[in-house]
Design a protein around this motif. Structure first.
Motif, PDB file in Angstrom:
ATOM      1  N   UNK A  34       0.819  -1.213   0.000  1.00  0.00           N
ATOM      2  CA  UNK A  34       0.000   0.000   0.000  1.00  0.00           C
ATOM      3  C   UNK A  34       0.859   1.271   0.000  1.00  0.00           C
ATOM      4  N   UNK A  68      -5.765  17.979  -2.775  1.00  0.00           N
ATOM      5  CA  UNK A  68      -6.502  16.708  -2.835  1.00  0.00           C
ATOM      6  C   UNK A  68      -6.685  16.156  -1.430  1.00  0.00           C
ATOM      7  N   UNK A 105      -6.025  13.048 -10.897  1.00  0.00           N
ATOM      8  CA  UNK A 105      -5.685  14.411 -10.511  1.00  0.00           C
ATOM      9  C   UNK A 105      -4.235  14.507 -10.034  1.00  0.00           C
ATOM     10  N   UNK A 106      -3.749  13.461  -9.361  1.00  0.00           N
ATOM     11  CA  UNK A 106      -2.402  13.516  -8.783  1.00  0.00           C
ATOM     12  C   UNK A 106      -1.329  13.197  -9.817  1.00  0.00           C
ATOM     13  N   UNK A 157      -0.109   5.766   0.207  1.00  0.00           N
ATOM     14  CA  UNK A 157      -1.185   6.778   0.213  1.00  0.00           C
ATOM     15  C   UNK A 157      -1.375   7.427  -1.158  1.00  0.00           C
ATOM     16  N   UNK A 158      -0.358   7.401  -2.007  1.00  0.00           N
ATOM     17  CA  UNK A 158      -0.472   8.025  -3.323  1.00  0.00           C
ATOM     18  C   UNK A 158      -1.052   7.076  -4.354  1.00  0.00           C
ATOM     19  N   UNK A 171     -16.333   8.790  -1.253  1.00  0.00           N
ATOM     20  CA  UNK A 171     -15.341   9.791  -1.647  1.00  0.00           C
ATOM     21  C   UNK A 171     -16.042  11.104  -2.020  1.00  0.00           C
ATOM     22  N   UNK A 178      -0.274   7.561   6.405  1.00  0.00           N
ATOM     23  CA  UNK A 178      -0.895   8.736   7.025  1.00  0.00           C
ATOM     24  C   UNK A 178      -0.174   9.183   8.296  1.00  0.00           C
ATOM     25  N   UNK A 233      -5.950   4.924  -4.037  1.00  0.00           N
ATOM     26  CA  UNK A 233      -6.920   6.006  -4.181  1.00  0.00           C
ATOM     27  C   UNK A 233      -7.796   5.688  -5.377  1.00  0.00           C
ATOM     28  N   UNK A 234      -8.889   6.431  -5.496  1.00  0.00           N
ATOM     29  CA  UNK A 234      -9.788   6.203  -6.628  1.00  0.00           C
ATOM     30  C   UNK A 234      -9.096   6.601  -7.931  1.00  0.00           C
ATOM     31  N   UNK A 291     -10.176  17.821 -11.825  1.00  0.00           N
ATOM     32  CA  UNK A 291      -8.899  17.336 -11.300  1.00  0.00           C
ATOM     33  C   UNK A 291      -7.984  18.491 -10.888  1.00  0.00           C
ATOM     34  N   UNK A 311      -8.900  10.322  -8.276  1.00  0.00           N
ATOM     35  CA  UNK A 311      -7.842  10.907  -7.433  1.00  0.00           C
ATOM     36  C   UNK A 311      -6.490  10.762  -8.097  1.00  0.00           C
TER      37      UNK A 311
END
Ligand SMILES: Cc1cc2nc3c(=O)[nH]c(=O)nc-3n(C[C@H](O)[C@H](O)[C@H](O)COP(=O)(O)OP(=O)(O)OC[C@H]3O[C@@H](n4cnc5c(N)ncnc54)[C@H](O)[C@@H]3O)c2cc1C
Ligand code: SF4
Lengths: 321, 762
Positions: free
Chosen positions: A119, B677, A132-133, A121-122, B273, A287, A125-126, B42, A129
């Motif tokens: 796992x 985000x 966007x990242x 955290x980056x 979410x 986290x 995610x969906x 986004x 997400x």
């Protein structure tokens, strides 16, 4: 979530044959608690799910005088409550009981837990997400969003059974369509986040765990925000033999469980800590803050050392104050 | 006599909810139902330069696509400068903002088509932190170009009574600290959901998970351009709100719009979410606070400078800004008193109202500062508080009118029950006790919209079947307002509870109630219901009096009977109903409530005004592990003055729920952002305390019997949370001697403080 065909395998042979036929294009599901989440987040898109949960002979705990065998489909709830497991070493039950929630433990299996995906955290995610990242190394991108580097993925190995069982020198039974083999559990894990899961071998099923070694003392500690639900931020499991030999395994802070051990006579805390620090490739992808997690590796090892020593409590569990 | 009021009564919807029979908005289905999915931004801040929906329109199952320009009318819960649109029109202001919506035959088809929409963005400078957003910048860079301020400042509120800075400078004892609070969110169980139906008679029905059917009704009319009388908003069973469902929302407007456009029923259910992206939670806050007292512990002044991070839109923000300041002026006498509070727009999901609205963070700061003063003054923290609490029937420094006030009783109750005097300051290292008080409004005295209507109206209907039906627009959001209305009517009419039924929150059937926010429903709708039921009682009594030849005033309603004062039976309820309905049939009586006029005549005097205030106190006991920094709350004692507990079971539930929610914000909950985000938008990663993290609770109800509340009642849904957080912070100090000025008090933060303490001590 991608559509997938779904087959409940009636037997081990059927599952293995299916796997061989669809090699590279399927996923096994045991309890499905990890797989389904990854499917929902579109981190897993195999077009075929081979459900192992109907295979009768993969469950259950078999205890002998000098060995304990745990079927891969044994649920974590069973592990946490099994008298035979507790007799062998309560650490296994403690580790199982520390995983997820009561509801999750009724479905999640021992095999699935050892093979749970790493796992970050980056990454966990969906799809929106991640869109966007920006995608990372593990997700068809070309840089790691945590380190900015382009060579290595540092996603965390989070199985809580793995550190406990590795400390207890567990071996795993692996079967593919052609053969059955046994391996040391720690050998399943690669220190590489890009292969972010223990590797049972191509199209192989992990059928059982075998334990033949009982330590004199044990200690299990898990770091997390809450006393339920949370994945581990750091798991430390240790076992000490009557002759003083020590095996400590650390989970949740590196790409694979980290084994540090010392033979009878030369075990000491500073050496263990130094080795752990050297081997753990901990980055800021959880986290809990990085410095705190690093700090707690030292703290937990110190506590573990005390617990494993002559004055330790044999039944010490992972709970705080 | 079987009293209804004061009896511990299970909530009316409890059995249906726990057995799965309750129908939530997402459970509603209609033939030919369409499903909506959204395309979300986004980018934290970007101009929309192009939007291509051609491919999406061709996708299988797609029936309609909506984009920003379809619904350009601005709206917002507050009428002052509405700044939201249903979808982003020219630019996006936070990651997750809705850009387009697809209605399709299945949710999967809608989601797949939404991905085919192409948007061309030109990224703009993103303001992610208040400090950067507060710096002057040209209009074209601002999040809202139309803002009156030269920066991204949304609202500045200032009030001063006397000269607090001078008083503090001259104060014998004085403490000051800088506090930081992470943003938290409501984390209710039921995700947002809306179903909209365009009816054959050209009316629109919207079934939605909302705390404010009335404001949704008005906003639908405004944004869709439909007359009010053709819109029906219904709130079905609701799975928690805590303020997170108290704005009219984009998804509600879009769903209704798509029903109108397709003439088919349309449904929208959020993923978890999306709930996080919708936010409206408590503002991330930074605060400088100074508080002083003299050597006897009498408070000499308070000044606070507060910055709250509002996110991209205003929501309840103007109210939140004021509440952050004005709700520090109790439950103690603090004079002089002053604050400056600023709300700043940032490119993050909007913040709004959340349980304890605006007052939770400043309460932490005040109560921690009091603890620090107690230490400086060498006084017991309970004693210092007792020396300063406001009496009943008084005005605060800013002319908030205090009526009933049980704060002293609350403080004494938790002090005694926790064994405070024998244990505070005397527990072994690592264990500690902390105390704090609080107060809160029982409904905002000022309505959100200025108009000549009452704040709530209740109808009670009587028909041949002998049941009494209460009609109220009040939204039962799980807090038990339907049960309260039934209890009030049953009490007045001397009826068993099962004779009273409640129809609520349906804007076609039920008279207006402004909504379930600001802890107003028991007080306001309860009063209106009492008045309506009293009129019904009078009407029945008059008819029976005439028929039986007794004086109406002498008739007593009790146990489903009408009797004379000396207990002689005049009529059973059913006989009385027949007499009352003779010659005219079913009839309705109406009651209403409007807050009395009060408050000062300075700008901002209306903020925080309420017809009554609840009071409370909490003691918490913690165990701190000095090696890991982890804090475990061992036990919490809470006392709350709710005026009168109409339903003690519900009051206890609200107190326990508040303790749990306060514990979460204190120790583990926070919205974590990375470049705009939200990183932890799931219940696996947003750390609400679980059952095993939740301490033993001991709750005491204090009843001060407010003279204006229905049967003496005030609020109990929000006030109990305020003292919880500082009581934990103060207990940590008692346990290990460090002060936490930043929430949540995570193990890492506690440990850092302990290390700092070690270094200081050498
Ligand atoms: C809320 C939540 C909390 C969690 N907390 C924890 C935690 O605290 N600690 C922890 O360790 N985990 C945690 N997990 C992760 C996971 O649920 C558990 O690890 C669980 O034990 C996985 O078992 P499963 O049977 O459900 O695995 P599955 O999801 O069925 O499988 C996991 C992986 O292993 C493969 N697989 C499974 N069985 C076999 C087999 N016999 N042979 C070959 N391949 C196989 C699957 O293909 C899949 O890739 C959590 C999950 C959730 C959702
Ligand atoms: S560690 Fe880096 S490469 Fe690996 S999953 Fe996280 S962001 Fe991606």
């Amino acid at each position: 979530m991608a559509e997938a065909a779904y087959v409940v395998a009636g037997s081990l042979e059927e599952a293995l044959a299916l796997a061989e036929t669809h090699s590279g294009h399927y996923a096994f599901a045991a309890g499905g608690t990890d797989l389904q989440l990854r499917r929902q987040q579109e981190l897993e898109a195999a077009p075929l799910i081979i459900d192992l949960s109907g295979i009768g002979d993969l469950g259950g705990v078999r205890a002998g005088r000098h060995r304990l065998e745990i079927g891969a489909l044994t649920t974590l709830a069973e592990l946490a409550t099994s008298a035979a497991v507790r007799r062998w070493c309560p650490m296994i039950a403690e580790a199982a009981a520390s995983i997820g929630t009561p509801v999750l433990r009724m479905t999640a299996t021992a095999g699935g837990n050892l093979l749970v995906a790493n796992r970050c955290t980056w990454y966990n995610q969906s799809a929106a997400w991640r869109g966007a990242a920006g995608t990372c190394l593990r997700n068809s991108g070309d840089t790691c969003l945590v380190t900015g580097g382009c060579g290595q993925c540092y996603s965390r190995a989070v199985s809580d059974l793995a550190p406990a069982l590795i400390a207890l020198q567990a071996r795993v039974v692996l079967r593919d369509a052609h053969a059955t083999r046994e391996a040391a559990l720690e050998d399943l894990y690669l220190a590489d986040g890009l292969h972010p899961q223990a590797q049972p071998g191509k199209d192989a099923i992990l059928t059982a765990l075998r334990l033949a070694h009982r330590p004199e003392r044990w200690c299990y500690r898990k770091l997390r925000r809450r006393d339920s639900v949370d994945y581990t931020s750091l798991t430390v499991a240790g076992a000490r033999d009557a002759d003083g030999g020590v095996r400590v395994c650390i989970g949740g802070v590196s790409m694979s469980p980290i084994l540090v051990s010392a033979g009878p006579g030369d075990a000491n805390l500073p050496a263990l800590t130094a080795e752990a620090r050297r081997k753990c490739k901990t980055v800021d992808n959880d986290l809990l803050p990085l410095s705190y997690r690093r700090n707690m590796i030292d703290v937990f090892l110190e506590e573990l050392w005390r617990e494993l020593g002559e004055n330790g409590h044999e039944r010490r569990t992972g709970r705080v104050p | 006599m079987t009293a209804a009021v004061g009896n511990p009564t299970p909530l009316r919807d409890a059995a249906a909810k726990v057995t799965g029979r309750a129908l939530y908005a997402g459970d509603y289905s209609f033939p030919a139902l369409l499903h909506v999915k959204f395309l979300r931004s986004p980018h934290a801040h970007a101009e929309i330069r192009g939007l291509d929906i051609a491919a999406a329109r061709q996708a299988p199952g797609v029936r309609a696509i909506a984009v920003g320009r379809d619904l350009p009318v601005t709206f917002g819960i507050l009428p002052i400068r509405p700044d939201e649109t249903a979808m982003a029109v020219d630019k996006v202001r936070y990651i997750g903002e809705i850009v387009a919506a697809v209605a399709a035959e299945t949710a999967e088809a809608a989601a797949a088509a939404a991905r085919l929409i192409r948007v061309e963005y030109r990224p703009l400078r993103a303001f992610l932190e208040p400090a950067a957003a507060l710096a002057p910048c040209p209009p074209e860079e601002r999040i809202h170009a139309a803002s009156r301020h030269p920066s991204n400042l949304h609202k500045e509120a200032r009030l001063r009574f006397g000269d607090p800075e001078a008083a503090l400078a001259g104060s014998p004892l004085r403490v000051a600290a800088h506090f930081r609070f992470a943003g938290v969110t409501h984390a209710f169980t039921e995700p947002h959901a809306t179903v909209a139906v365009w009816n054959a008679d050209d009316t629109l029905t919207v079934i939605s998970a909302t705390q404010v059917p009335h404001y949704l009704h008005r906003t639908l009319a405004k944004v869709l351009g439909l007359p009010l009388h053709r819109i029906q908003v219904k709130k079905p069973a609701l799975g928690g709100g805590f303020g997170g469902k108290s704005d009219p929302f984009p998804h509600e407007l879009i769903t209704a719009y798509l029903a109108l456009r397709t003439h088919r029923p349309v449904k929208c259910v959020f993923t978890r979410e999306e709930v996080f992206l919708n936010n409206r939670g408590r503002h991330p806050t930074e605060m400088d606070l100074a508080l002083g007292c003299d050597r006897d512990g009498k408070l000499t002044g308070l000044f606070a400078d507060i910055v709250i991070d509002g996110g991209a839109y205003s929501s309840f923000g103007v109210v939140t800004t004021y509440y952050n300041g004005v709700l520090m002026q109790g439950p103690y006498r603090i004079e002089p008193f002053g604050f400056r509070a600023r709300r700043v727009y940032t490119n993050k999901p909007p913040c709004g109202a959340m349980r304890g609205h605006g007052a939770v963070n400043p309460r932490y700061a005040v109560e921690v500062a009091l603890d620090m003063l107690a230490q400086e003054a060498g006084l017991d923290p309970c004693e210092l508080r007792e020396r300063n609490v406001l009496p009943a029937d008084t005005l605060t420094v800013g002319q908030l009118r205090i009526t009933s006030n049980g704060v002293r009783e609350c403080l004494r109750a938790v002090r005694a029950r926790s064994g405070w005097d024998a244990r505070h300051g005397k527990l072994p290292y690592g264990r500690g006790l902390g105390v704090a008080c609080g107060f809160f409004i029982s409904g905002s005295a000022l309505p959100i919209l200025w108009n000549r209507y009452p704040q709530t109206v209740v109808h009670v209907k009587l028909d041949f079947d002998g049941r009494v039906v209460v009609f109220s627009g009040a939204a039962d959001i799980g807090q038990g307002s339907d049960t309260i209305l039934a209890l009030v009517a049953a009490e007045i009419l001397g009826l068993p509870l099962e004779r009273v039924q409640v129809e609520s929150a349906d804007t076609r059937l039920t008279p207006v109630d402004l909504g379930s926010y600001s802890s107003r429903v028991t007080f306001m709708a309860g009063n209106a219901c009492r008045s309506a039921a009293e009129k019904l009682r009078q009407a029945i009594a008059a008819a029976v009096a005439a028929e039986k030849g007794v004086a109406a005033a002498a008739i007593v309603f009790r146990d489903g009977q009408l009797v004379t004062a000396d207990g002689q039976r005049l009529a059973s309820w059913d006989e009385a109903v027949e007499i009352a309905l003779a010659g005219r049939g079913a009839f309705v009586e109406s009651g209403h409530y409007t807050s009395p006029k009060m408050g000062g005549d300075f700008k901002g005097a209306g903020a925080g005004l309420s017809p009554a205030y609840s009071f409370g106190a909490v003691v918490s006991e913690v165990a701190v592990d000095p090696v890991t920094g982890r804090v475990r709350v061992v036990k919490v004692w809470g006392a709350h003055d709710c005026g009168r507990a109409l339903n003690p079971l519900a009051v206890e539930g609200q107190m326990q729920g508040s303790i749990h929610m306060g514990l979460g914000q204190a120790l583990s909950e926070e919205l974590v952002y990375q470049e705009g985000r939200i990183v932890n938008a799931s219940f696996a990663d947003y750390h609400i305390p679980t059952a095993v993290d939740t301490p033993e609770m001991d709750v005491t109800i204090v009843e001060s019997r407010d003279r204006e509340g229905p049967f003496g009642a005030k609020e109990a849904g929000e006030g109990p949370i305020h003292p919880v957080l500082p009581a934990i912070g103060n207990a940590i100090f008692d346990a290990v001697g460090v002060r936490l000025f930043e929430l949540p008090m995570t193990p890492a933060r506690v440990l850092a403080k302990l290390r700092e303490q070690e270094r200081r001590r050498g």
